[in-house]
Design an enzyme around this catalytic site. Structure first.
Site, PDB file in Angstrom:
ATOM      1  N   GLY A  46       0.844  -1.188   0.000  1.00  0.00           N
ATOM      2  CA  GLY A  46       0.000   0.000   0.000  1.00  0.00           C
ATOM      3  C   GLY A  46       0.881   1.239   0.000  1.00  0.00           C
ATOM      4  O   GLY A  46       2.035   1.188   0.448  1.00  0.00           O
ATOM      5  N   GLN A  51       3.184   9.932   1.258  1.00  0.00           N
ATOM      6  CA  GLN A  51       4.439   9.172   1.299  1.00  0.00           C
ATOM      7  C   GLN A  51       5.331   9.459   0.106  1.00  0.00           C
ATOM      8  O   GLN A  51       6.507   9.090   0.112  1.00  0.00           O
ATOM      9  CB  GLN A  51       4.151   7.667   1.364  1.00  0.00           C
ATOM     10  N   CYS A  88       5.746   0.165   7.644  1.00  0.00           N
ATOM     11  CA  CYS A  88       5.367   1.281   6.780  1.00  0.00           C
ATOM     12  C   CYS A  88       6.556   1.626   5.891  1.00  0.00           C
ATOM     13  O   CYS A  88       7.682   1.706   6.370  1.00  0.00           O
ATOM     14  CB  CYS A  88       4.977   2.479   7.640  1.00  0.00           C
ATOM     15  N   LEU A  89       6.291   1.842   4.604  1.00  0.00           N
ATOM     16  CA  LEU A  89       7.365   2.220   3.682  1.00  0.00           C
ATOM     17  C   LEU A  89       8.046   3.515   4.114  1.00  0.00           C
ATOM     18  O   LEU A  89       9.181   3.775   3.742  1.00  0.00           O
ATOM     19  CB  LEU A  89       6.809   2.377   2.260  1.00  0.00           C
ATOM     20  N   HIS A 130      -4.697   1.602   7.239  1.00  0.00           N
ATOM     21  CA  HIS A 130      -3.358   2.191   7.336  1.00  0.00           C
ATOM     22  C   HIS A 130      -3.191   3.318   6.306  1.00  0.00           C
ATOM     23  O   HIS A 130      -2.698   4.404   6.636  1.00  0.00           O
ATOM     24  CB  HIS A 130      -2.328   1.072   7.131  1.00  0.00           C
ATOM     25  N   GLU A 131      -3.638   3.062   5.067  1.00  0.00           N
ATOM     26  CA  GLU A 131      -3.465   4.077   4.010  1.00  0.00           C
ATOM     27  C   GLU A 131      -4.376   5.283   4.235  1.00  0.00           C
ATOM     28  O   GLU A 131      -3.980   6.426   4.009  1.00  0.00           O
ATOM     29  CB  GLU A 131      -3.706   3.479   2.621  1.00  0.00           C
ATOM     30  N   HIS A 134      -2.879   7.536   6.647  1.00  0.00           N
ATOM     31  CA  HIS A 134      -1.847   8.382   6.021  1.00  0.00           C
ATOM     32  C   HIS A 134      -2.462   9.645   5.419  1.00  0.00           C
ATOM     33  O   HIS A 134      -1.854  10.714   5.441  1.00  0.00           O
ATOM     34  CB  HIS A 134      -1.154   7.616   4.881  1.00  0.00           C
TER      35      HIS A 134
HETATM   36 NI    NI Z   1       2.517   3.439   5.717  1.00  0.00          NI
END
Ligand code: NI
Length: 184
Positions: A46, A51, A88-89, A130-131, A134
Site C-alpha cells: 500500500g 508518502q 510502513c514504507l 493504514h493508508e 496516512h
Molecule cells: Ni505506511
C-alpha cells in the site's frame, strides 16, 4: 511512468491533512500510476500520496492481487477487532503490533472517477485503514503504547540517518527491508 521518492518519518508532509481530489484528471491518473510503480518497486502492499510528498487524497493498494486505486477514500462501515504486525514504507525496518478493525467497507473513486465500494477483511482491511490514516496525517506508530512507541523511536533514531533529507530512493529489484511484504 516514473518512480517517486518515498518520504520517511520526519518529513512534515507525512503529518499533513490531504485535500480531496475535485476531478480525476489525467494528472491524477499519472500520479496513481506512478504510485503503483513506486509501491511495487519498494515491494510494499500500500502507498498513500503523502508518502511520495503529495497532498492529494489518493492511495493505492495491492494485497495478494486485490488491487485498488483509491481517490478520496473513506471508511463507511467498520467492525470487529484484529491485531497484527504492521510496517510502513515511510518508517523502514520498524514493525509493531497494531489493533485495527477486522472488517471495513471503504468508498472511493476509482482511476476513472467512478464511485465504488470495497468490502474488506483481514490484511486488506488493515492495509486500507493504514493508508486512509496516512491521508489524515496519522502513522501506525501513533497507536503504540508510550513504552512501545519509545522503543520504536529509539530504533528509528539509528535508522533515520540512512535517509538524508527524509528521502528514501527506491531502486527496483532491491530492498533493504527485513520483511518488506508487510510494509504499507
Ligand atoms: Ni505506511
Amino acid at each position: 511512468m516514473a518512480l517517486l521518492e518515498i518520504r520517511v518519518l520526519g518529513d512534515p508532509v507525512l503529518r499533513e491533512e490531504t485535500r480531496p481530489v475535485e476531478a480525476v484528471t489525467d494528472e491524477v491518473r499519472q500520479l496513481v500510476d506512478d504510485m503503483f510503480e513506486t509501491m511495487y518497486a519498494a515491494k510494499g502492499i500500500g502507498l498513500a500520496a503523502p508518502q511520495v510528498g503529495r497532498t492529494e487524497r489518493i492511495a493505492v493498494v495491492d494485497v495478494d492481487g486485490a488491487r485498488y486505486a483509491l481517490v478520496n477514500p473513506e471508511i463507511v462501515a467498520a467492525d470487529g477487532k484484529r491485531r497484527g504486525e504492521e510496517g510502513c514504507l515511510s518508517i523502514p525496518d520498524i514493525y509493531a503490533d497494531v489493533e485495527r478493525n477486522a472488517h471495513v467497507v471503504v468508498r472511493a473513486l476509482d482511476r476513472d472517477g467512478k464511485s465504488f465500494e470495497v468490502d474488506a477483511a483481514d490484511l486488506l482491511a488493515v492495509c486500507l485503514q493504514h493508508e486512509i490514516d496516512h491521508l489524515h496525517g496519522k502513522l501506525f506508530v501513533d497507536y503504540l503504547s508510550v513504552l512501545k512507541r519509545r522503543a520504536a523511536m529509539a530504533k528509528w533514531a539509528k535508522e533515520k540517518d540512512r535517509y538524508p533529507g527524509y528521502v528514501r530512493t527506491i531502486v527496483p529489484g532491491e530492498s533493504d527491508s527485513e520483511h518488506p511484504e508487510e510494509e504499507l
